[in-house]
Design a protein around this motif. Sequence first.
Motif, PDB file in Angstrom:
ATOM      1  N   ARG A   1      57.583  -1.609  14.569  1.00 23.87           N
ATOM      2  CA  ARG A   1      57.611  -0.709  15.725  1.00 23.87           C
ATOM      3  C   ARG A   1      58.823   0.219  15.660  1.00 23.87           C
ATOM      4  NH1 ARG A   1      55.990  -5.201  18.571  1.00 23.87           N
ATOM      5  NH2 ARG A   1      58.114  -5.634  19.203  1.00 23.87           N
ATOM      6  N   ILE A   2      59.972  -0.318  15.298  1.00 27.48           N
ATOM      7  CA  ILE A   2      61.184   0.491  15.174  1.00 27.48           C
ATOM      8  C   ILE A   2      60.989   1.550  14.093  1.00 27.48           C
ATOM      9  CG2 ILE A   2      63.597   0.461  14.416  1.00 27.48           C
ATOM     10  CD1 ILE A   2      63.886  -2.217  15.845  1.00 27.48           C
ATOM     11  N   ARG A   3      60.413   1.156  12.954  1.00 29.22           N
ATOM     12  CA  ARG A   3      60.200   2.098  11.857  1.00 29.22           C
ATOM     13  C   ARG A   3      59.233   3.211  12.265  1.00 29.22           C
ATOM     14  NH1 ARG A   3      58.957  -1.332   7.937  1.00 29.22           N
ATOM     15  NH2 ARG A   3      56.718  -1.149   8.251  1.00 29.22           N
TER      16      ARG A   3
ATOM     17  N   ALA B   1      58.427   8.820  13.981  1.00 27.02           N
ATOM     18  CA  ALA B   1      57.880   9.724  14.996  1.00 27.02           C
ATOM     19  C   ALA B   1      58.982  10.644  15.524  1.00 27.02           C
ATOM     20  CB  ALA B   1      57.250   8.935  16.136  1.00 27.02           C
ATOM     21  N   ALA B   2      60.183  10.104  15.721  1.00 30.12           N
ATOM     22  CA  ALA B   2      61.301  10.924  16.186  1.00 30.12           C
ATOM     23  C   ALA B   2      61.707  11.944  15.121  1.00 30.12           C
ATOM     24  CB  ALA B   2      62.494  10.033  16.545  1.00 30.12           C
ATOM     25  N   VAL B   3      61.695  11.542  13.856  1.00 28.20           N
ATOM     26  CA  VAL B   3      62.018  12.462  12.766  1.00 28.20           C
ATOM     27  C   VAL B   3      60.992  13.592  12.718  1.00 28.20           C
ATOM     28  CG1 VAL B   3      62.117  12.674  10.246  1.00 28.20           C
ATOM     29  CG2 VAL B   3      63.294  10.796  11.389  1.00 28.20           C
TER      30      VAL B   3
ATOM     31  N   CYS C   1      61.565  16.010  15.661  1.00 25.12           N
ATOM     32  CA  CYS C   1      62.726  16.866  15.413  1.00 25.12           C
ATOM     33  C   CYS C   1      62.388  17.941  14.375  1.00 25.12           C
ATOM     34  CB  CYS C   1      63.916  16.045  14.939  1.00 25.12           C
ATOM     35  SG  CYS C   1      64.638  15.029  16.224  1.00 25.12           S
ATOM     36  N   PHE C   2      61.656  17.568  13.332  1.00 24.02           N
ATOM     37  CA  PHE C   2      61.255  18.521  12.307  1.00 24.02           C
ATOM     38  C   PHE C   2      60.377  19.623  12.902  1.00 24.02           C
ATOM     39  CE2 PHE C   2      58.378  19.848   8.869  1.00 24.02           C
ATOM     40  CZ  PHE C   2      59.309  20.295   7.941  1.00 24.02           C
ATOM     41  N   ALA C   3      59.431  19.231  13.744  1.00 22.77           N
ATOM     42  CA  ALA C   3      58.544  20.210  14.370  1.00 22.77           C
ATOM     43  C   ALA C   3      59.316  21.129  15.307  1.00 22.77           C
ATOM     44  CB  ALA C   3      57.424  19.495  15.122  1.00 22.77           C
ATOM     45  N   LEU C   4      60.233  20.578  16.080  1.00 22.96           N
ATOM     46  CA  LEU C   4      61.015  21.406  17.000  1.00 22.96           C
ATOM     47  C   LEU C   4      61.934  22.361  16.257  1.00 22.96           C
ATOM     48  CD1 LEU C   4      61.867  18.861  19.828  1.00 22.96           C
ATOM     49  CD2 LEU C   4      60.243  20.764  19.890  1.00 22.96           C
ATOM     50  N   ARG C   5      62.508  21.919  15.144  1.00 26.63           N
ATOM     51  CA  ARG C   5      63.347  22.810  14.345  1.00 26.63           C
ATOM     52  C   ARG C   5      62.513  23.946  13.760  1.00 26.63           C
ATOM     53  NH1 ARG C   5      68.982  21.819  13.091  1.00 26.63           N
ATOM     54  NH2 ARG C   5      68.476  23.221  11.420  1.00 26.63           N
ATOM     55  N   GLY C   6      61.291  23.630  13.352  1.00 24.24           N
ATOM     56  CA  GLY C   6      60.404  24.660  12.832  1.00 24.24           C
ATOM     57  C   GLY C   6      60.026  25.667  13.890  1.00 24.24           C
TER      58      GLY C   6
END
Length: 71
Positions: A17-19, A24-26, A29-34
């Motif tokens: 679950r942590i992984r 999902a958080a990574v 963040c990648f989508a928001l940076r894009g």
Amino acid sequence: MSGLFTLSPARAAHLRRIRRRTWAAVALCFALRGLAAVPGLLLPGAASALGEADAVCVSPDCGRGTAHDRS
């Protein structure tokens, strides 16, 4: 036979679950940076404000009429 790195099923599920949440958080963040890389997509007024802003060049070449000079 239990090995040195054997996890209980509950601990293994917790780590999975942590992984998943970490990836999902990574991805978020990648989508928001894009999206933030496209001017005006997230903040529509920001793109027009960038064109109207008076930029101050601190390069010593600004007074020489170089390619990055805005005038």
